[in-house]
Design a protein around this motif. Sequence first.
Motif, PDB file in Angstrom:
ATOM      1  N   ILE A 214      56.849  75.355  98.324  1.00  0.00           N
ATOM      2  CA  ILE A 214      56.185  75.586  99.607  1.00  0.00           C
ATOM      3  C   ILE A 214      55.170  76.708  99.420  1.00  0.00           C
ATOM      4  O   ILE A 214      55.454  77.706  98.753  1.00  0.00           O
ATOM      5  N   GLU A 216      51.942  79.003 101.651  1.00  0.00           N
ATOM      6  CA  GLU A 216      51.243  79.268 102.899  1.00  0.00           C
ATOM      7  C   GLU A 216      49.759  79.376 102.598  1.00  0.00           C
ATOM      8  O   GLU A 216      49.360  80.042 101.643  1.00  0.00           O
ATOM      9  N   ARG A 226      51.596  75.932 106.711  1.00  0.00           N
ATOM     10  CA  ARG A 226      52.547  75.845 105.608  1.00  0.00           C
ATOM     11  C   ARG A 226      52.428  74.469 104.972  1.00  0.00           C
ATOM     12  O   ARG A 226      52.436  73.447 105.665  1.00  0.00           O
ATOM     13  N   THR A 228      53.905  71.700 102.193  1.00  0.00           N
ATOM     14  CA  THR A 228      55.103  71.309 101.459  1.00  0.00           C
ATOM     15  C   THR A 228      54.740  70.335 100.357  1.00  0.00           C
ATOM     16  O   THR A 228      53.631  69.780 100.324  1.00  0.00           O
TER      17      THR A 228
END
Length: 329
Positions: A214, A216, A226, A228
């Motif tokens: 993950i 940011e 965010r 993924t």
Amino acid sequence: MSTEPKPDDAERLLERACGWLSRMHSGDFSLAEQRQLEDWRAADPAHDRAWQQARKVWRGMEGLRGRAIPGSEPLLHERYRKPQSRPIRETPYRPPRWALAIACSAVLAVTLAVLFPPPAWRADYLTGKGEQRSLFLADGSRVTLNTATALAVHFDDSVRRVELLAGEAFFEVAKNAQRPFVVNAGGSEVWAIGTAFDVQRQSAQTRVELLEGIVEIRNAQQHRERLTAGQSASIDADNIALQTVNPPESMALWREGYLQFDGVPLREAVAQINQYRPGRVLLLNPALADKRISGLFRLDALDQAIASLKAAVPELEITNITPYLVVVR
């Protein structure tokens, strides 16, 4: 604390390094000056980076040495001027070392702007056109640089920060929760702790593809999202657009030696080919620029990719002027 110099300081250090280099090649460089140079380089990593940049330019000028300097030949009316009846004996003039240093510094500074564009001035790592390179950073993170990429590293005790000055890089980040890993590309930032992701800096935006973990992401307005695994993001000054990549294995295929087009406009396909292939492909038919192109091609066989453009756009005409110049219209 980071020792990366500000732009004005970097320019001053480069001028200083050029001065040292010109004195070294003047033929009158004492042992004491050699020690002073070594002390100056050891005093700060930024000093040594400036020295290495100056040496790159000096090596790049090897082919120019020994050639006549434009303007050094006498003018036509001077060449055939009648000699004086009583020749005057002149003592050969040898310019002082400081004058030679200033002149060489000026030549190096101008040549630097031509041979090494501004992103390269600040880079710790570089790749040329069509070149790829893998390296390990001091924290154990692995970085793979794509074609025509410039990367600067600014690690300190609290943040592992790198700056993508140009091009594209794939990051495999060593985990360290106490020291986040931050990639800056223009006004965009990618914050990670231990992940694998690709960052491509483009003229108007930055593209990020996340293979695992993950991260940011932030734009210039500090808007945050965010990301993924399996997602990508296009980041510009005002917006962050997320999307899912299917399949995720198609991310950063350049690391495997492939260039993939998935319904991209012809103009973009040509631009991507030009990033890797020596020479230039010119698209001279704007009416066809938005035609969509798909395909998977090897980076070491991009002539086949050019030839396949006609299969996708039958009305396209491809003319090979030279091995390095192809006209598409």
